[in-house]
Every structure is written in C-alpha cells, then in structure tokens.
Write a protein that holds these residues in place. Structure first.
Motif, PDB file in Angstrom:
ATOM      1  N   GLN A 185       0.834  -1.213   0.000  1.00  0.00           N
ATOM      2  CA  GLN A 185       0.000   0.000   0.000  1.00  0.00           C
ATOM      3  C   GLN A 185       0.861   1.253   0.000  1.00  0.00           C
ATOM      4  OE1 GLN A 185      -1.403   2.357   2.648  1.00  0.00           O
ATOM      5  NE2 GLN A 185      -0.163   1.767   4.410  1.00  0.00           N
ATOM      6  N   HIS A 186       0.208   2.405  -0.241  1.00  0.00           N
ATOM      7  CA  HIS A 186       0.895   3.690  -0.340  1.00  0.00           C
ATOM      8  C   HIS A 186       0.394   4.606   0.778  1.00  0.00           C
ATOM      9  CE1 HIS A 186       1.274   7.802  -2.279  1.00  0.00           C
ATOM     10  NE2 HIS A 186       2.501   7.400  -2.081  1.00  0.00           N
ATOM     11  N   PRO A 187       1.118   4.707   1.904  1.00  0.00           N
ATOM     12  CA  PRO A 187       0.634   5.470   3.057  1.00  0.00           C
ATOM     13  C   PRO A 187       0.221   6.914   2.749  1.00  0.00           C
ATOM     14  CG  PRO A 187       2.504   4.138   3.701  1.00  0.00           C
ATOM     15  CD  PRO A 187       2.396   4.011   2.213  1.00  0.00           C
ATOM     16  N   ALA A 188       0.974   7.641   1.921  1.00  0.00           N
ATOM     17  CA  ALA A 188       0.653   9.069   1.707  1.00  0.00           C
ATOM     18  C   ALA A 188      -0.730   9.264   1.085  1.00  0.00           C
ATOM     19  CB  ALA A 188       1.725   9.729   0.857  1.00  0.00           C
ATOM     20  N   SER A 189      -1.198   8.291   0.275  1.00  0.00           N
ATOM     21  CA  SER A 189      -2.527   8.453  -0.326  1.00  0.00           C
ATOM     22  C   SER A 189      -3.554   7.521   0.313  1.00  0.00           C
ATOM     23  CB  SER A 189      -2.470   8.197  -1.838  1.00  0.00           C
ATOM     24  OG  SER A 189      -2.183   6.832  -2.090  1.00  0.00           O
ATOM     25  N   MET A 190      -3.119   6.665   1.247  1.00  0.00           N
ATOM     26  CA  MET A 190      -4.054   5.693   1.835  1.00  0.00           C
ATOM     27  C   MET A 190      -4.085   5.842   3.362  1.00  0.00           C
ATOM     28  SD  MET A 190      -3.302   2.516  -0.732  1.00  0.00           S
ATOM     29  CE  MET A 190      -3.433   2.749  -2.503  1.00  0.00           C
ATOM     30  N   THR A 191      -3.338   5.015   4.104  1.00  0.00           N
ATOM     31  CA  THR A 191      -3.480   4.995   5.579  1.00  0.00           C
ATOM     32  C   THR A 191      -3.157   6.320   6.265  1.00  0.00           C
ATOM     33  OG1 THR A 191      -1.264   4.054   5.618  1.00  0.00           O
ATOM     34  CG2 THR A 191      -3.095   2.544   5.983  1.00  0.00           C
ATOM     35  N   HIS A 192      -2.296   7.156   5.645  1.00  0.00           N
ATOM     36  CA  HIS A 192      -1.890   8.409   6.287  1.00  0.00           C
ATOM     37  C   HIS A 192      -2.323   9.630   5.477  1.00  0.00           C
ATOM     38  CE1 HIS A 192       0.362   5.307   8.336  1.00  0.00           C
ATOM     39  NE2 HIS A 192       0.664   6.147   9.301  1.00  0.00           N
ATOM     40  N   SER A 193      -3.332   9.438   4.611  1.00  0.00           N
ATOM     41  CA  SER A 193      -3.736  10.520   3.696  1.00  0.00           C
ATOM     42  C   SER A 193      -4.442  11.663   4.417  1.00  0.00           C
ATOM     43  CB  SER A 193      -4.634   9.967   2.591  1.00  0.00           C
ATOM     44  OG  SER A 193      -5.790   9.396   3.170  1.00  0.00           O
ATOM     45  N   LYS A 194      -5.026  11.403   5.592  1.00  0.00           N
ATOM     46  CA  LYS A 194      -5.783  12.457   6.283  1.00  0.00           C
ATOM     47  C   LYS A 194      -4.866  13.396   7.071  1.00  0.00           C
ATOM     48  CE  LYS A 194      -9.979  10.920   5.182  1.00  0.00           C
ATOM     49  NZ  LYS A 194      -9.539   9.987   4.132  1.00  0.00           N
ATOM     50  N   LEU A 195      -3.600  13.021   7.202  1.00  0.00           N
ATOM     51  CA  LEU A 195      -2.650  13.913   7.886  1.00  0.00           C
ATOM     52  C   LEU A 195      -2.227  14.999   6.905  1.00  0.00           C
ATOM     53  CD1 LEU A 195      -0.284  11.337   9.667  1.00  0.00           C
ATOM     54  CD2 LEU A 195      -2.337  12.438  10.578  1.00  0.00           C
ATOM     55  N   SER A 196      -1.788  16.153   7.421  1.00  0.00           N
ATOM     56  CA  SER A 196      -1.320  17.211   6.516  1.00  0.00           C
ATOM     57  C   SER A 196      -0.011  16.743   5.870  1.00  0.00           C
ATOM     58  CB  SER A 196      -1.086  18.498   7.303  1.00  0.00           C
ATOM     59  OG  SER A 196       0.026  18.337   8.157  1.00  0.00           O
ATOM     60  N   LYS A 197       0.271  17.318   4.683  1.00  0.00           N
ATOM     61  CA  LYS A 197       1.493  16.930   3.965  1.00  0.00           C
ATOM     62  C   LYS A 197       2.709  17.254   4.831  1.00  0.00           C
ATOM     63  CE  LYS A 197       3.423  16.973  -0.607  1.00  0.00           C
ATOM     64  NZ  LYS A 197       3.703  17.697  -1.788  1.00  0.00           N
ATOM     65  N   GLU A 198       2.605  18.368   5.540  1.00  0.00           N
ATOM     66  CA  GLU A 198       3.715  18.789   6.396  1.00  0.00           C
ATOM     67  C   GLU A 198       3.960  17.748   7.511  1.00  0.00           C
ATOM     68  OE1 GLU A 198       3.095  22.227   8.740  1.00  0.00           O
ATOM     69  OE2 GLU A 198       5.183  22.144   9.429  1.00  0.00           O
ATOM     70  N   ALA A 199       2.850  17.317   8.148  1.00  0.00           N
ATOM     71  CA  ALA A 199       2.984  16.320   9.224  1.00  0.00           C
ATOM     72  C   ALA A 199       3.611  15.041   8.674  1.00  0.00           C
ATOM     73  CB  ALA A 199       1.623  16.020   9.844  1.00  0.00           C
ATOM     74  N   ARG A 200       3.195  14.661   7.456  1.00  0.00           N
ATOM     75  CA  ARG A 200       3.773  13.445   6.861  1.00  0.00           C
ATOM     76  C   ARG A 200       5.260  13.629   6.599  1.00  0.00           C
ATOM     77  NH1 ARG A 200      -1.043  13.134   3.761  1.00  0.00           N
ATOM     78  NH2 ARG A 200       0.008  14.017   1.972  1.00  0.00           N
ATOM     79  N   ASN A 201       5.625  14.789   6.024  1.00  0.00           N
ATOM     80  CA  ASN A 201       7.031  15.015   5.692  1.00  0.00           C
ATOM     81  C   ASN A 201       7.907  15.023   6.929  1.00  0.00           C
ATOM     82  OD1 ASN A 201       6.701  15.048   2.990  1.00  0.00           O
ATOM     83  ND2 ASN A 201       6.458  17.272   2.832  1.00  0.00           N
ATOM     84  N   VAL A 202       7.454  15.736   7.965  1.00  0.00           N
ATOM     85  CA  VAL A 202       8.247  15.813   9.199  1.00  0.00           C
ATOM     86  C   VAL A 202       8.380  14.416   9.804  1.00  0.00           C
ATOM     87  CG1 VAL A 202       8.340  16.773  11.542  1.00  0.00           C
ATOM     88  CG2 VAL A 202       7.615  18.225   9.644  1.00  0.00           C
ATOM     89  N   GLY A 203       7.327  13.624   9.696  1.00  0.00           N
ATOM     90  CA  GLY A 203       7.348  12.268  10.262  1.00  0.00           C
ATOM     91  C   GLY A 203       8.073  11.252   9.384  1.00  0.00           C
ATOM     92  N   GLY A 204       8.558  11.675   8.219  1.00  0.00           N
ATOM     93  CA  GLY A 204       9.311  10.773   7.339  1.00  0.00           C
ATOM     94  C   GLY A 204       8.429   9.938   6.428  1.00  0.00           C
ATOM     95  N   ILE A 205       7.126  10.299   6.338  1.00  0.00           N
ATOM     96  CA  ILE A 205       6.226   9.537   5.461  1.00  0.00           C
ATOM     97  C   ILE A 205       6.251  10.245   4.098  1.00  0.00           C
ATOM     98  CG2 ILE A 205       3.883   8.603   5.207  1.00  0.00           C
ATOM     99  CD1 ILE A 205       3.601   9.182   8.303  1.00  0.00           C
ATOM    100  N   THR A 206       7.284   9.942   3.330  1.00  0.00           N
ATOM    101  CA  THR A 206       7.493  10.645   2.068  1.00  0.00           C
ATOM    102  C   THR A 206       6.428  10.241   1.048  1.00  0.00           C
ATOM    103  OG1 THR A 206       8.947   8.882   1.315  1.00  0.00           O
ATOM    104  CG2 THR A 206       9.991  10.752   2.427  1.00  0.00           C
TER     105      THR A 206
END
Ligand code: LCS
Length: 391
Positions: A344-365
């Motif tokens: 699966q692709h976390p940025a568009s699936m399991t972690h898609s509801k987080l802000s892009k910034e939160a994902r980037n800081v958390g290492g979810i590229t």
C-alpha cells in the motif's frame, strides 16, 4: 499474569480455566446477558462479592479467556479487549488525558492515532506534541509540567522507526508520566514493552494477533491492577467492548501467532535483502538490515525484525504507483499482519488524512511504499515484485 510455559504453549492452551462444558476449544458464548441463580446472587455479582458473569459489555467467558491469554503473552495484569485497534487507542487516551493535559507522541503514528489527537481531543482541552521519539533528546525536550502520557509506536507505522522503550520509560517515570506502547507491528512474540518498563501496551489485533484478515479488533494490556481498573472503566462505559464472535476468531488466530511470524519474518528478511540490492530502489527500511538506523536497538529490544518493510523507488511516487498497479500476486490493500502479502501507499491511503507537512516531518514521504509480508513462498513474492518493477 506471566505463564511459566513457552510462548506457543501459552498461545495454544491459554492460562485461564477450560470451558465448563468440556469443550476443548473455548466456545462462543453468544449472549448479551447472563441469568442469576437468585436475587442475592445477582446483587453479589454486581457488588463484586461473586465473579459471576452479568452482561457481555462487562465480561463474557469467550472474551475473558482471550484477554487472559494475551495478557499472559504480554506479561501484563490482564487484557481489555476492544471492538477495534482505534477503540484500544481511545481507551488509553480517554483514561489518561483530560482538560489541560498534554501528551507526547511519536510523529509517525498510524494516521488516525495521530489524527484524532489533532482534530477531536483539542475540543476537550488536550494538547499534543508529535516529535521524533527515536531520539530520546526530542522526548526530553517535549515533556512539559502537564504531560501525562507518552504514546509510542515501535516499529512505527509506516516509517519502521524504532524507539528505545527502556530509556523513554526511565525518563517518563522520573516525571510521573505513563508510557503506552502500541505493539501492533511486533506482537508479543517479538517484543514485550511491559518488561522494558512501559505501563500499558496495546494492539490492533486486526493485524498479527488475529492474523487472517477477517476481523477488526483491539486490546489494551496494563501492567498494574490499578491501571487495569481505570482502563476497564473507560472501555465498559464508553462501550468499546469486543463481541464474543470476534473474540473467538482472534483467539483462534493467537494459536498460530509464533509460527506465522517465524515464517513471515523469514520471508521479509529475504524480500528486504532483495529490495536493497535492486538498482531501482532508493532506500529500504527493515529492522533486520544493517542499514536500518536503529539496527542495534532493534536487536536489543526485539526478538526478531518482524514482517513490515517500507521502501522507496528511485522514480519516487510515480514509480511506486506503477509498482502497486503492476503487482499480480501481492495484494494492493491496507492493513497488515495477515497471512497474505499486502502492499500500500501510506501518503494516499493509511496516512492521507494527515497534513502533507505532518507526513514530511514524520518521514512519510510521497514515494514511500509499505509492504506487509505474508507466509506464502518467498520466491513468489519476489518474482511478483521483480515483474512489477520491470514493467
Ligand atoms: N495501531 C496501529 C499501529 C495500526 O497499524 C492500526 C491500524 C491501528 C492502531 C488501528 O487499528 P484498527 O482500528 O484498524 O484495528 N492500521 C492500519 C493500517 O496500517 N492499514 O489499515 C489499518
């Protein structure tokens, strides 16, 4: 409750009483309520003088036996089974966090475990800090006088970052702060956070513990009787309870937990090595690879590297998307810990509801792809990835 028997002996036989009717397998007590022998008996059940069953939200033989088994595997006081992993997470948040309190979390939690603290809990006056808890200094800096809870996932979903449970617990306890570890990615077979100092451990048992991708469920296991009382109060009164049929299926899954993980992580090691040596791959994160930034810590606190891998292709998101569209054997689906390999692709699936910034800081590229390795023949998993990357 700690069993003197081996892991799989405990997972097969459990630690509680066997069924009163003589059934070898704990049956499904599919009932909402239980009769009393007399009015006096009913009153004794309610007052706690007798431990008879009352009502399934409060307790049920099928659920109780499952809870006791997991608690024995996690070396905890007792288990509190919930309707989902998110119900387990919220049982912990609602028990320890209130008006004016502060929680420190790993910045790469499962999307909703972080999201709910950002969207719902501020309404109740709860403040959260999300930091890279793989570095102890960040935890130390984030602690405030009103910090009540440190909430960790290790390995984290989906970055596979690993936190030093023992060191964080030592620090937290100096400040009177509770530590809860979401142990979903390891299961009790690979890691026992309570032995490393944590106060509470929880699982989405939808994953490895059930292991067959056919139920959603959760469980919270505290170390102390006092925490058990508080957490159980939350579960019962918010109505986060599991149902007996769910407990039956989860209990069946537990029996094979050890052998399933042995096979899945043997496969995962081979897949991780294959990916790391592939010219199209930019990086791979897997606790069994020496290249993992917390490789030594993983060896110290985990009994094996597990079955979760994250990686990125050199072509970034577009290449990752092509790979996911091209797999024919691995299944393009969220969730993990089942017998089948999922991608699966976390940025568009399991972690898609987080802000892009939160994902980037958390290492979810944007290009991060997550693989949950199953128990199939590893040659078939690798052949599928090979053909998917060729296209
Ligand atoms: N904690 C972790 C570490 C998880 O991975 C999940 C779900 C939960 C809690 C919540 O559990 P649930 O309510 O779904 O039983 N993780 C998912 C994932 O990575 N893909 O789909 C669900």
């Amino acid at each position: 409750m700690k069993s003197k028997k081996g892991f799989s002996s405990t997972s097969v036989h459990g630690v509680g009483e066997r069924d009163k009717m003589g059934s070898v397998v704990m049956p499904i007590y599919q009932t909402s309520t239980f009769f009393f022998k007399s009015a006096e008996d009913g009153a004794k059940c309610f007052s706690g003088e007798s431990d008879g069953f009352i009502y399934t939200r409060l307790g049920n033989p099928t659920i109780d036996e499952f809870e006791a088994t997991i608690a024995a595997l996690e070396h905890g006081y007792n288990g509190i089974a919930t309707s989902s992993g998110m119900a387990a997470v919220n049982t912990v948040y609602l028990t320890y966090l209130g008006q004016g309190d502060h929680v420190v979390c790993h910045n790469a939690l499962y999307g909703p475990s972080r999201g709910i603290l950002e969207t719902a809990y501020p309404r109740f006056g709860v403040e959260s800090a999300f930091v890279d808890t793989t570095d102890l200094k960040n935890v130390e800096d984030a602690i405030k006088p009103n910090t009540r809870l440190i909430f960790l996932e290790t390995p984290a979903n989906p970055t596979i970052g690993i936190c030093d449970i023992e060191a964080i617990c030592k620090l937290a306890h100096q400040h009177g702060i509770k530590v809860c570890v979401d142990n979903t990615f390891c299961s009790p077979y690979l890691q026992n956070p309570l032995d490393l100092g944590a106060d509470i451990v929880l699982h989405s048992l939808t994953k490895f513990i059930n292991g067959h991708a056919d139920i959603v469920g959760g469980i919270v296991i505290p170390k102390s009787e006092e925490d058990y009382g508080k957490l159980n109060y939350t579960m019962v009164n918010f109505g986060f309870n599991m149902d007996p049929h769910q407990a039956f299926l989860a209990r069946r899954g537990v029996k094979t937990l050890g052998i399933r993980i042995d096979r899945a992580q043997e496969n995962a090691m081979k897949v991780a090595e294959y990916l790391e040596s592939h010219p199209k791959i930019a990086w791979v994160k897997y606790p069994g690879l020496k290249s993992h930034p917390q490789y030594d810590l993983a060896k110290k606190q985990m009994r094996g590297p597990g079955a979760m891998i994250s990686f990125e292709l050199k072509g970034g998101y577009e290449a990752g998307k092509r790979l996911m569209d091209n797999v024919k054997f691995c299944v393009l689906a969220v969730s993990l810990g089942g017998i089948e390999t999922l991608i699966q692709h976390p940025a568009s699936m399991t972690h898609s509801k987080l802000s892009k910034e939160a994902r980037n800081v958390g290492g979810i590229t944007q290009g991060l792809v997550r693989l949950a390795i199953g128990i199939e023949e590893v040659e078939d998993i690798i052949a599928d990835l090979e053909q998917a990357m060729e296209e």
